[in-house]
Write a protein that holds these residues in place. Structure first.
Motif, PDB file in Angstrom:
ATOM      1  N   ALA A 222     -64.036   8.595  35.352  1.00 17.49           N
ATOM      2  CA  ALA A 222     -62.706   8.486  34.756  1.00 17.49           C
ATOM      3  C   ALA A 222     -62.291   9.806  34.112  1.00 17.49           C
ATOM      4  O   ALA A 222     -61.146  10.249  34.232  1.00 17.49           O
ATOM      5  CB  ALA A 222     -62.689   7.371  33.712  1.00 17.49           C
TER       6      ALA A 222
ATOM      7  N   ASN B 271     -62.943  12.600  35.017  1.00 22.15           N
ATOM      8  CA  ASN B 271     -62.748  13.639  36.035  1.00 22.15           C
ATOM      9  C   ASN B 271     -61.739  13.197  37.093  1.00 22.15           C
ATOM     10  O   ASN B 271     -61.905  13.492  38.271  1.00 22.15           O
ATOM     11  CB  ASN B 271     -64.099  13.967  36.682  1.00 22.15           C
ATOM     12  N   ASP B 272     -60.679  12.501  36.645  1.00 24.20           N
ATOM     13  CA  ASP B 272     -59.633  12.076  37.570  1.00 24.20           C
ATOM     14  C   ASP B 272     -60.154  11.209  38.703  1.00 24.20           C
ATOM     15  O   ASP B 272     -59.732  11.354  39.855  1.00 24.20           O
ATOM     16  CB  ASP B 272     -58.908  13.292  38.173  1.00 24.20           C
ATOM     17  N   ASP B 273     -61.087  10.345  38.392  1.00 27.08           N
ATOM     18  CA  ASP B 273     -61.581   9.371  39.356  1.00 27.08           C
ATOM     19  C   ASP B 273     -62.302   9.973  40.556  1.00 27.08           C
ATOM     20  O   ASP B 273     -62.320   9.378  41.627  1.00 27.08           O
ATOM     21  CB  ASP B 273     -60.453   8.442  39.827  1.00 27.08           C
ATOM     22  N   VAL B 274     -62.869  11.139  40.379  1.00 26.89           N
ATOM     23  CA  VAL B 274     -63.869  11.604  41.355  1.00 26.89           C
ATOM     24  C   VAL B 274     -65.165  11.869  40.591  1.00 26.89           C
ATOM     25  O   VAL B 274     -65.138  12.250  39.418  1.00 26.89           O
ATOM     26  CB  VAL B 274     -63.451  12.881  42.119  1.00 26.89           C
TER      27      VAL B 274
END
Lengths: 368, 368
Positions: free
Chosen positions: B167, B169-172
């Motif tokens: 989360a 890390n922008d969902d990566v």
DNA sequence: TCTCCCAATGAATCCATCT
DNA sequence: CAGATGGATTCATTGGGAG
């Protein structure tokens, strides 16, 4: 292209050849203080256990080769000590060494390097732009490898082409972290069966930068774990002489064919991948980590209709929804999507300010 | 905020305090297996040259550089071995350790970690977005530091908040290289003379990510080289308990003042994105028992290729297999495994709906 | 010929729980 | 302790085939 030279009236140096055999024995046959640079990609001793599957159930082709197996750390340390001693003997007093590894082995290699009297100049991080993900979600994505650059001794007058590195890096000093893609596509060599010829082939861009930074044309570069010969191919391309040592006949064959096909080319073609990229992605979570926004702080939407609370992991929580700034915004607006960066605002001096302002700040710092 | 707890009826744990003294002695006073996480930023500029002795007890000749360097490494290794042993004793079996360092010391620390039985989980690169340039242009800009994250032993059930990191890390997936600025500006503490209070103060953003990733609220985090207390400040902010150990009175004072000024963030903002793994298990048979699915009803696979019939005991039967939703799915796909919850669908109003929707319903009821 | 979509793959110390 | 079982889990890039 094969040639030999004599060093101080001693034995000939087998330039631009791939020597078959064990690297320690072969290095011991070479005259001492005869080599300018050593690039070494030793076995990593990965110690893999079972099989690993991707979420789509395909199996990962692991490095399970016999040459990567050691019985213990002690066995690995002994091996490291021995090949480093042989390498150090043949290195010129002003020579240097590069060793690449991962957390499985690099700490042991670094320790033995220091113990042998090498003098570490930098540790250099190869940040992979496209690493293999962590499929089970158990750890961080292993997205880098570590290289150690060391001179033969403290005070050695090693080669460092500072200006060339700076030029490669848009006229800013080259840093100790290098972003480069892993080796795949057409550069990745295949064997006669159509499989990858070597499990751990390194990208030419990596060697290109290493050789450009720390050798001069005409220097002798030795690679004791030659594999499919990336070091040799790039050395030839850049007008350096190489000596490769490789135990496996199949790797030697692939490497020889590869090097025969190499021509000295305009070298900056290789560096295209490293030049400027698009605007860097800034995860919203960074604003929280950096203290620009505080967990528990409220954000409000630009239209003033909605509010959400910031959480420590960079997600938002509103009435009945949790998630990214984009997801929560979209949900509250009943929209299929939403750009959270322009949608959300925080209060400064009583006035709403777009969170995008904070992203700009971070990007500005990154450009420095 | 200072409190104490008792572990297994032994001595009290001095929570949220800065203990004065040598870290090895102080750690040895704490009960064993009592700490969840250790974060350590050990010194490496040890001033050892003055009082070094050879094994035969003769003074080291300052002119003899080789001896000097070797003995200095040896002394550092001994120091590392000792504090790691003390740290390992007080760590819970499922605890973990972080150590940060640079190429001067990190290879030695990593080796000793492995030798002590710690199990490396990742090496993590702190990529500094604004490093000090290399003024002499003799090397690469030293633009990173290395952290090692290790569990107490192989197989230790360490804490890793995978979803929270994702989360953040922008969902990566979060990678092993972290881009964060160095500590300066307002965050950089000054002493009474207006100088920087500590030479290597770490940024709070770094500790924020470390603690969010590898601890839970209420965990005990120990920092044996506390310095100006970044670990303590972030731990307090994130609702973790800390124990700091610091030899220098001046650092302790600065740290204490700093921590007193920290506010803990609201506990609902401390909640982080959790993984499905943390959700309670729901047996498929419950869907049948509860009448959400009827025995005899047909399920179809998401790809539409396969079908199976629900039986009263919560197993499925297809062409030539019977068994759990997972087993039957795996068999029909010829795959080593299969998540039946996402594989199988039932028909509602003519449209396929994942059976996972029914599981979510049950879980929602369980939360009430 | 160009574009879109699907499949393949890379140095990986990669599960938890109950029987 | 081994073995069986439930069920959770992926990112960037390349290349080939379909359209």
């Amino acid at each position: 292209m094969t040639k030999t030279t004599t060093q101080q009236g001693q034995r000939a140096l087998p330039l631009n050849q791939i020597l078959p055999g064990d690297c320690i024995a072969e290095m011991n046959k070479l005259p001492e203080a005869s080599v300018d640079l050593i690039f070494a990609d030793p076995p990593y001793n990965l110690q893999l256990k079972g099989n690993l599957h991707r979420p789509d159930n395909s199996q990962v082709d692991a490095v399970d080769d016999h040459w990567d197996q050691f019985d213990s750390f002690k066995a690995y340390d002994t091996f490291t000590e021995e090949w480093l001693a042989a390498a150090r003997r043949i290195l010129k007093p002003d020579g240097a060494i590069w060793v690449i590894g991962s957390y499985h082995n690099i700490f042991r290699v670094g320790t033995k390097l220091q113990d042998a009297g090498f003098w570490i100049l930098n540790d250099v991080i190869w940040r992979k732009s496209n690493p293999m993900p962590n499929f089970r979600g158990m750890r961080l994505t292993n997205a880098h490898e570590t290289m150690i650059w060391a001179s033969k001794s403290e005070g050695g007058k090693y080669t460092f082409n500072y200006e060339a590195m700076k030029a490669l890096n848009d006229d800013v000093q080259m840093r100790s972290d290098w972003v480069l893609p892993i080796c795949n596509g057409h550069e990745r060599l295949k064997n006669s069966r159509g499989e990858k010829a070597h499990p751990t082939q390194k990208p030419e861009a990596l060697l290109h930068r290493v050789l450009l930074a720390t050798t001069n044309p005409g220097d002798v570069v030795l690679d004791p774990f030659f594999g499919t010969g990336t070091t040799g191919a790039v050395a030839k391309m850049l007008g350096r002489d190489f000596i490769g040592i490789e135990r496996e006949a199949e790797y030697r064959e692939v490497a020889q064919k590869r090097i025969d096909n190499v021509r000295k080319i305009d070298s900056d073609a290789l560096e295209i991948t490293t030049s400027k990229r698009a605007e860097p992605r800034v995860p919203f979570g960074q604003l929280v980590e950096r203290g620009m926004l505080r967990p528990g702080e409220m954000l409000i939407s630009g239209n003033g209709k909605n509010a959400a609370k910031v959480r420590a992991d960079g997600t938002l929580v509103a009435r009945d929804v949790k998630g990214s700034i984009h997801k929560v915004g979209a949900h509250l607006e009943g929209a299929p999507s939403c750009n959270g960066w322009t949608y959300w605002h925080f209060k400064r001096d009583g006035k709403p300010v777009s969170i995008d302002v904070l992203r700009q700040q971070i990007r500005a710092e990154m450009r420095d």
